[in-house]
Design a protein around this motif. Structure first.
Motif, PDB file in Angstrom:
ATOM      1  N   GLY A   1       0.740  -1.256  -0.011  1.00 16.82           N
ATOM      2  CA  GLY A   1      -0.008  -0.033   0.015  1.00 16.82           C
ATOM      3  C   GLY A   1       0.910   1.332  -0.098  1.00 16.82           C
ATOM      4  N   PRO A   2       0.322   2.508  -0.428  1.00 21.78           N
ATOM      5  CA  PRO A   2       0.937   3.669  -0.431  1.00 21.78           C
ATOM      6  C   PRO A   2       1.295   4.320   1.024  1.00 21.78           C
ATOM      7  CG  PRO A   2      -1.051   3.942  -1.075  1.00 21.78           C
ATOM      8  CD  PRO A   2      -1.052   2.574  -0.898  1.00 21.78           C
ATOM      9  N   ARG A   3       2.027   5.112   1.187  1.00 27.54           N
ATOM     10  CA  ARG A   3       2.469   5.621   2.527  1.00 27.54           C
ATOM     11  C   ARG A   3       2.991   6.993   2.276  1.00 27.54           C
ATOM     12  NH1 ARG A   3       6.652   6.771   6.270  1.00 27.54           N
ATOM     13  NH2 ARG A   3       5.985   6.362   8.367  1.00 27.54           N
ATOM     14  N   PHE A   4       1.876   7.893   2.897  1.00 28.39           N
ATOM     15  CA  PHE A   4       1.832   9.158   2.634  1.00 28.39           C
ATOM     16  C   PHE A   4       1.558  10.060   3.885  1.00 28.39           C
ATOM     17  CE2 PHE A   4      -1.796   7.846   0.084  1.00 28.39           C
ATOM     18  CZ  PHE A   4      -2.557   8.505   0.949  1.00 28.39           C
ATOM     19  N   ARG A   5       1.826  11.324   4.045  1.00 22.82           N
ATOM     20  CA  ARG A   5       1.436  12.088   5.053  1.00 22.82           C
ATOM     21  C   ARG A   5      -0.242  12.734   4.811  1.00 22.82           C
ATOM     22  NH1 ARG A   5       3.072  17.500   4.236  1.00 22.82           N
ATOM     23  NH2 ARG A   5       1.164  17.726   3.677  1.00 22.82           N
ATOM     24  N   LEU A   6      -0.778  12.813   5.830  1.00 20.24           N
ATOM     25  CA  LEU A   6      -2.174  13.118   5.747  1.00 20.24           C
ATOM     26  C   LEU A   6      -2.097  14.359   5.099  1.00 20.24           C
ATOM     27  CD1 LEU A   6      -3.679  11.781   9.101  1.00 20.24           C
ATOM     28  CD2 LEU A   6      -3.796  10.569   6.781  1.00 20.24           C
ATOM     29  N   ASP A   7      -3.513  14.821   4.627  1.00 21.76           N
ATOM     30  CA  ASP A   7      -3.544  16.210   4.117  1.00 21.76           C
ATOM     31  C   ASP A   7      -3.845  17.175   5.048  1.00 21.76           C
ATOM     32  OD1 ASP A   7      -3.414  15.703   1.317  1.00 21.76           O
ATOM     33  OD2 ASP A   7      -5.358  15.073   0.944  1.00 21.76           O
ATOM     34  N   ALA A   8      -3.735  18.404   4.717  1.00 25.92           N
ATOM     35  CA  ALA A   8      -4.068  19.379   5.861  1.00 25.92           C
ATOM     36  C   ALA A   8      -5.323  19.298   6.788  1.00 25.92           C
ATOM     37  CB  ALA A   8      -3.826  20.713   5.133  1.00 25.92           C
ATOM     38  N   GLU A   9      -6.320  19.189   6.107  1.00 28.85           N
ATOM     39  CA  GLU A   9      -7.793  19.106   6.623  1.00 28.85           C
ATOM     40  C   GLU A   9      -7.951  17.605   7.497  1.00 28.85           C
ATOM     41  OE1 GLU A   9      -8.502  20.715   2.486  1.00 28.85           O
ATOM     42  OE2 GLU A   9      -7.043  19.407   3.225  1.00 28.85           O
TER      43      GLU A   9
ATOM     44  N   ILE B   1      -5.114  16.142   8.839  1.00 24.81           N
ATOM     45  CA  ILE B   1      -4.417  16.360  10.239  1.00 24.81           C
ATOM     46  C   ILE B   1      -5.376  16.979  11.245  1.00 24.81           C
ATOM     47  CG2 ILE B   1      -2.392  17.404  11.159  1.00 24.81           C
ATOM     48  CD1 ILE B   1      -0.886  16.616   8.580  1.00 24.81           C
ATOM     49  N   ARG B   2      -5.737  18.188  10.927  1.00 25.07           N
ATOM     50  CA  ARG B   2      -6.630  18.981  12.011  1.00 25.07           C
ATOM     51  C   ARG B   2      -7.853  18.263  12.142  1.00 25.07           C
ATOM     52  NH1 ARG B   2     -11.037  22.425  11.626  1.00 25.07           N
ATOM     53  NH2 ARG B   2     -11.071  23.981  13.168  1.00 25.07           N
ATOM     54  N   ASP B   3      -8.407  17.558  11.499  1.00 24.83           N
ATOM     55  CA  ASP B   3      -9.798  17.016  11.951  1.00 24.83           C
ATOM     56  C   ASP B   3      -9.368  15.909  12.780  1.00 24.83           C
ATOM     57  OD1 ASP B   3     -11.018  18.711  10.305  1.00 24.83           O
ATOM     58  OD2 ASP B   3     -11.837  17.521   8.909  1.00 24.83           O
TER      59      ASP B   3
ATOM     60  N   THR C   1       1.144   8.899  13.488  1.00 19.41           N
ATOM     61  CA  THR C   1      -0.367   9.658  13.540  1.00 19.41           C
ATOM     62  C   THR C   1      -0.380  10.531  12.675  1.00 19.41           C
ATOM     63  OG1 THR C   1       0.114   9.815  15.856  1.00 19.41           O
ATOM     64  CG2 THR C   1      -1.523  11.263  15.150  1.00 19.41           C
ATOM     65  N   LEU C   2       0.530  11.031  11.774  1.00 18.50           N
ATOM     66  CA  LEU C   2       0.439  11.967  10.790  1.00 18.50           C
ATOM     67  C   LEU C   2       0.447  11.222   9.087  1.00 18.50           C
ATOM     68  CD1 LEU C   2       2.797  14.917  12.151  1.00 18.50           C
ATOM     69  CD2 LEU C   2       0.176  14.765  12.354  1.00 18.50           C
ATOM     70  N   THR C   3       0.686   9.996   9.426  1.00 19.12           N
ATOM     71  CA  THR C   3       1.199   9.141   7.907  1.00 19.12           C
ATOM     72  C   THR C   3      -0.054   8.180   7.981  1.00 19.12           C
ATOM     73  OG1 THR C   3       3.482   9.723   8.422  1.00 19.12           O
ATOM     74  CG2 THR C   3       2.858   8.155   6.732  1.00 19.12           C
ATOM     75  N   ARG C   4      -0.494   8.042   6.591  1.00 25.78           N
ATOM     76  CA  ARG C   4      -1.410   6.785   6.348  1.00 25.78           C
ATOM     77  C   ARG C   4      -0.400   6.068   6.011  1.00 25.78           C
ATOM     78  NH1 ARG C   4      -2.740   3.781   2.170  1.00 25.78           N
ATOM     79  NH2 ARG C   4      -5.183   3.411   1.917  1.00 25.78           N
ATOM     80  N   ASN C   5      -0.545   4.709   6.603  1.00 24.36           N
ATOM     81  CA  ASN C   5       0.158   3.463   6.264  1.00 24.36           C
ATOM     82  C   ASN C   5      -0.641   2.470   5.799  1.00 24.36           C
ATOM     83  OD1 ASN C   5       2.773   4.150   7.672  1.00 24.36           O
ATOM     84  ND2 ASN C   5       1.435   4.780   9.355  1.00 24.36           N
TER      85      ASN C   5
END
Length: 244
Positions: free
Chosen positions: A32-40, A42-44, A240-244
């Motif tokens: 699967g792809p691994r990437f940082r969450l989008d701005a919205e 992260i805040r939500d 926490t900030l990354t989609r794994n």
């Protein structure tokens, strides 16, 4: 429906030696792809974990916390968006998709995490990694307030001892239990902050007073402040900030 139920869609980002050998560039979706969450997101996510998120749908755009004097330098005389007037109450905690966006002065929490300013069409967001992002997550009033409210949840819902509370916090934020090494690190951090704030109640009170929401008066400010910094650390983890 067929796609989201497929094995490829459900794969996580972990891979083994054989997988890396057969598909090193992941062209065949071996992992699967691994990437940082989008701005919205992260805040939500921070607001949801804190219990502050207002998830009702629809309505006008809202104006959450932003730096003072953010619209004035680019505002036109007579414009209805010349001056930024922050909302109050539940409007501060609405989902980020409802944030009012001034194109010439977009919300910093969006811009810092590569949210488009809507000046032009955006088909794909870039993902940067800058020190400013870490500074925002540690110091932005919205995230400090969210960390304090998460800490309050930990103290009231997480059990009656440090071990149970840390495990509760870890599972809430990361959906897993901490390892022994992680427990030791967090115990050390909690005890360090606890000693600091027990000897400086003024600093503790100041920390837990950020934001419009009010801390639980039944909780010792020093204890709440110590758990707030631990909660902040968990909210800032790469996991926490990354989609794994």
């Amino acid at each position: 429906r067929l796609m989201v139920h497929s094995a490829a869609w459900k794969r996580d980002s972990h891979f083994h030696g054989e997988t890396l050998t057969l598909d090193p560039e992941n062209r065949f979706l071996a992992r699967g792809p691994r990437f940082r969450l989008d701005a919205e997101q992260i805040r939500d996510n921070a607001l949801k974990l804190s219990g502050l998120l207002v998830d009702k749908m629809g309505g006008k755009g809202v104006k959450p916390y932003q730096p003072a004097n953010i619209w004035e330098p680019v505002g036109f005389a007579g414009s209805n968006t010349r001056f930024y007037s922050q909302d109050n109450g539940e409007a501060l905690y609405r989902r980020s998709i409802y944030t009012f966006l001034k194109r010439t002065a977009p919300p910093p929490f969006m811009s810092n995490f590569d949210g488009p300013n809507r000046e032009q069409f955006c088909t794909k967001r870039e993902r940067s990694n800058t020190p400013l992002q870490a500074l925002q997550l540690m110091n932005d009033i919205q995230h400090v307030e969210a960390a304090r409210m998460l800490a309050q949840r930990v103290l009231t819902e997480g059990g009656d001892n440090d071990d149970a509370r840390i495990r509760f916090a870890f599972f809430e934020v990361l959906s897993r239990s901490p390892s022994d090494d992680e427990l030791q690190i967090i115990f050390a951090q909690l005890n360090h902050h606890r000693q600091r704030y027990q000897s400086d109640k003024e600093a503790a009170t100041k920390l837990v007073s950020y934001g419009e929401s009010k801390p639980n008066p039944a909780i010792d400010p020093a204890e709440l402040a110590a758990h707030t910094l631990v909660a902040s650390m968990l909210l800032n983890l790469d996991e926490t900030l990354t989609r794994n």
